[in-house]
Scaffold this active site. Structure first.
Site, mmCIF file in Angstrom:
data_model
loop_
_atom_site.group_PDB
_atom_site.id
_atom_site.type_symbol
_atom_site.label_atom_id
_atom_site.label_comp_id
_atom_site.label_asym_id
_atom_site.label_seq_id
_atom_site.Cartn_x
_atom_site.Cartn_y
_atom_site.Cartn_z
ATOM 1 N N LYS A 1 0.851 -1.204 0.000
ATOM 2 C CA LYS A 1 0.000 0.000 0.000
ATOM 3 C C LYS A 1 0.879 1.245 0.000
ATOM 4 C CE LYS A 1 -1.703 1.806 3.994
ATOM 5 N NZ LYS A 1 -1.366 3.232 4.155
ATOM 6 N N ASN A 2 1.909 1.260 0.871
ATOM 7 C CA ASN A 2 2.692 2.491 1.047
ATOM 8 C C ASN A 2 3.665 2.743 -0.089
ATOM 9 O OD1 ASN A 2 1.203 2.958 3.251
ATOM 10 N ND2 ASN A 2 2.763 2.373 4.742
ATOM 11 N N CYS B 1 -4.902 8.638 8.933
ATOM 12 C CA CYS B 1 -5.081 8.222 10.332
ATOM 13 C C CYS B 1 -4.505 9.257 11.303
ATOM 14 C CB CYS B 1 -4.350 6.902 10.580
ATOM 15 S SG CYS B 1 -4.953 5.570 9.563
ATOM 16 N N ARG C 1 1.057 15.131 12.810
ATOM 17 C CA ARG C 1 1.724 14.638 11.598
ATOM 18 C C ARG C 1 1.990 15.828 10.681
ATOM 19 N NH1 ARG C 1 -1.091 9.295 9.375
ATOM 20 N NH2 ARG C 1 1.001 8.857 8.548
ATOM 21 N N ASP D 1 4.221 0.574 12.000
ATOM 22 C CA ASP D 1 2.932 0.054 11.516
ATOM 23 C C ASP D 1 2.663 -1.352 12.029
ATOM 24 O OD1 ASP D 1 3.242 1.557 8.209
ATOM 25 O OD2 ASP D 1 2.865 2.394 10.191
ATOM 26 N N ARG E 1 -8.775 0.198 4.043
ATOM 27 C CA ARG E 1 -7.803 1.078 3.386
ATOM 28 C C ARG E 1 -6.475 0.351 3.157
ATOM 29 N NH1 ARG E 1 -6.022 5.734 6.184
ATOM 30 N NH2 ARG E 1 -4.752 5.807 4.298
HETATM 31 C C1 EPZ Z 1 4.579 6.755 6.198
HETATM 32 O O1 EPZ Z 1 3.905 7.865 6.789
HETATM 33 C C2 EPZ Z 1 3.535 5.652 6.130
HETATM 34 N N1 EPZ Z 1 2.426 6.100 5.313
HETATM 35 C C3 EPZ Z 1 3.041 5.314 7.531
HETATM 36 O O2 EPZ Z 1 2.163 4.212 7.423
HETATM 37 C C4 EPZ Z 1 4.232 4.905 8.386
HETATM 38 O O3 EPZ Z 1 3.787 4.696 9.696
HETATM 39 C C5 EPZ Z 1 5.287 6.020 8.363
HETATM 40 O O4 EPZ Z 1 5.669 6.306 7.001
HETATM 41 C C6 EPZ Z 1 6.539 5.634 9.142
HETATM 42 O O5 EPZ Z 1 7.107 4.494 8.586
HETATM 43 C C7 EPZ Z 1 2.543 6.047 3.970
HETATM 44 O O6 EPZ Z 1 3.567 5.637 3.451
HETATM 45 C C8 EPZ Z 1 1.360 6.509 3.181
HETATM 46 P P1 EPZ Z 1 6.986 9.977 8.183
HETATM 47 P P2 EPZ Z 1 4.610 9.323 6.769
HETATM 48 O O7 EPZ Z 1 6.958 11.203 7.358
HETATM 49 O O8 EPZ Z 1 5.326 9.501 5.483
HETATM 50 C C9 EPZ Z 1 7.387 13.256 11.532
HETATM 51 C C10 EPZ Z 1 0.175 3.036 7.645
HETATM 52 O O9 EPZ Z 1 -0.366 2.545 8.647
HETATM 53 N N2 EPZ Z 1 7.380 14.216 10.426
HETATM 54 O O10 EPZ Z 1 8.170 9.042 8.074
HETATM 55 O O11 EPZ Z 1 3.620 10.313 7.185
HETATM 56 C C11 EPZ Z 1 5.991 12.694 11.764
HETATM 57 O O12 EPZ Z 1 5.260 13.563 12.599
HETATM 58 C C12 EPZ Z 1 0.771 4.411 7.719
HETATM 59 O O13 EPZ Z 1 0.316 2.450 6.542
HETATM 60 C C13 EPZ Z 1 7.659 15.559 10.678
HETATM 61 O O14 EPZ Z 1 7.918 15.939 11.815
HETATM 62 O O15 EPZ Z 1 5.687 9.106 7.928
HETATM 63 C C14 EPZ Z 1 6.240 11.355 12.404
HETATM 64 O O16 EPZ Z 1 6.422 11.530 13.802
HETATM 65 C C15 EPZ Z 1 0.529 5.065 9.060
HETATM 66 N N3 EPZ Z 1 7.634 16.438 9.658
HETATM 67 C C16 EPZ Z 1 7.575 10.921 11.811
HETATM 68 O O17 EPZ Z 1 8.160 12.100 11.203
HETATM 69 C C17 EPZ Z 1 7.358 16.065 8.357
HETATM 70 O O18 EPZ Z 1 7.378 16.927 7.457
HETATM 71 C C18 EPZ Z 1 7.423 9.850 10.745
HETATM 72 O O19 EPZ Z 1 6.717 10.413 9.706
HETATM 73 C C19 EPZ Z 1 7.075 14.699 8.121
HETATM 74 C C20 EPZ Z 1 7.097 13.789 9.161
#
Ligand code: EPZ
Length: 419
Positions: free
Chosen positions: A22-23, A116, A121, A304, A396
């Protein structure tokens, strides 16, 4: 409202075939619009997010079709259109159209993303990357306006190796003038999958999967055909499910290398798991000992998988602690598990258990995608029937879940019930 009902206590046996990631898929579909001709994504998963992204392709005057498991996108007539309501609010990955439209048209208007709630985020790292490439950004009335006279390659350091920010910056940088270097980039397999798609379209990306990605911009990207990698999170979910409720289950069509941290942890618990080139076999319902889990960035234990693993931990003997170092508020499933008879203590970004706990079927609510998966596993091992509401979260990210679980011998069905 629609609910999923599961009668627990049926040991699972047989084979479950894992779908494409999915991701990865939710990044590859926006990436496809960068091409000037048809892109075929092979093995598309049957999940709701794909439908929402397809709707956004159509809102941009592109077309898509599904032929078997091939998702075919024709971006040749694409027009840059604001995506500010409807499908764009349904999933967080909508924001990948920022990078893709900025790369293609040097302009984008995108509504704030949905998805979610797992704690704050922000998307500050995405926007910082776009500004480094020359974009100006305005946020008003729930939408983000991005515009660049020219996109020029730059060195970008990510304060946190954000998956989303890494992907979004890649989508803009492939069409920037000159070299972009993303330092402290995310290393998840989905980043490599995206780099492979873009390179097959004619991009020049090196270092995907490492913490330094180098992208030399090109003027044109062409159509291609790309097979999406298997979903390591769906795979990990079914491995945890098999460890909890399995007799003997084969989890097929996976890349075990993507799941090393999980497999090592499960063996530490005493789970019987054999690893092969493209599948694993799990013998479940063993006497498991509790361990501590800490999530981290790839190749560490995926956040996840934390929620499905908390359910598994309810069946292990002794004190166990799960710490989520990625999201600060990803334990809402624990309150639902406690309704079923667990006694999980949540404190900030950690959950503490002292199992095993006997679980009883009751009414529970999926609060997010992986929380839903955690409740499905609990329902499979609980006494009696469990009713899970807010099933749209589960749909989803987990395609054909009833079919897959029924084929393993589970008693699972959907019903319409009064709110
Ligand atoms: C991706 O989300 C995945 N979603 C998430 O999976 C997964 O949990 C996450 O990566 C971590 O592996 C998709 O790929 C669609 P991040 P993403 O940016 O990209 C902080 C699922 O269940 N952050 O690596 O949003 C953020 O707050 C979903 O399939 C900032 O501070 O994750 C978080 O604490 C849930 N500023 C951490 O980084 C930013 O600009 C990780 O976020 C971006 C992120």
């Amino acid at each position: 409202m629609e609910v999923i009902k599961i009668e627990g206590g049926h040991p699972l046996r047989g084979t479950v075939r894992i779908d494409s990631a999915k991701n990865s898929t939710v990044a590859l579909i926006p990436a496809a619009i960068l091409a000037d001709s048809t892109v075929v994504l092979e093995g598309i998963p049957n999940i709701v997010d794909v439908k929402h992204l397809g709707t956004m392709i159509e809102q941009l005057n592109g077309t898509y079709s599904l032929e078997g498991e091939d998702f075919i996108i024709d971006p040749s007539q694409l027009k840059n259109t604001p995506l500010v309501e409807g499908a764009v609010t349904k999933l967080r990955a909508s924001y990948y159209f920022m990078g893709a439209l900025l790369g293609k048209f040097k302009e984008a208007v995108i509504g704030m993303p949905g998805g979610c709630y797992l704690g704050p985020r922000p998307i500050d790292l995405h926007l910082k990357g776009f500004e480094a490439l020359g974009a100006t950004i305005k946020q008003e009335a729930g939408a983000i306006y991005l515009k660049a006279e020219r996109l020029v390659g730059a060195s970008i350091y990510l304060d946190f190796p954000s998956v989303g920010a890494t992907i979004n910056i890649m989508l803009a940088a492939v069409r920037a003038e000159g070299l972009t270097i993303i330092e402290n980039a995310a290393k998840e397999p989905e980043i490599i999958d995206l780099a492979n798609l873009l390179n097959s379209m004619g991009a020049k990306i090196k270092g995907g999967g490492t913490d330094e990605i180098r992208i030399t911009g090109v003027d044109q990207l062409k159509g291609t055909r790309h097979a999406i990698i298997p979903d390591r999170i769906e795979a990990g979910t079914y491995i945890a499910l098999a460890a909890a409720a399995g007799d003997e289950v084969k989890i097929d069509n996976i890349i075990p290398h993507h799941l090393e941290a999980l497999i090592l942890k499960l063996r530490e618990m005493g789970v019987d798991i054999d690893v092969f080139a493209d599948h694993v076999i799990v013998r479940g319902r063993q006497n498991m000992r509790a361990v501590d889990f800490k999530t981290s960035i790839y190749p560490g234990l995926a956040t996840d998988l934390q929620q499905p693993l908390v359910t598994l931990l309810t069946q292990a003997t002794g004190f166990g602690m799960v710490t989520d170092n990625i999201y600060s508020d990803r334990f809402k499933n624990c309150y639902e598990l406690n309704k079923m008879g667990a006694d999980i203590k949540v404190n900030g970004n950690a959950a503490m258990l002292n199992g095993p706990y006997s679980l009883m079927g009751t009414r529970v609510k999926a609060t997010d995608l992986r929380a839903g998966a955690s409740l499905v596993i609990a329902a499979l091992i609980a006494d009696g029937v469990t009713e899970i509401s807010n099933v749209y979260h589960i749909d989803r990210g987990y395609s054909n879940i009833e079919e897959k679980l029924t084929n393993l011998g589970a008693k699972i069905w959907r019903e319409e019930v009064e709110e």
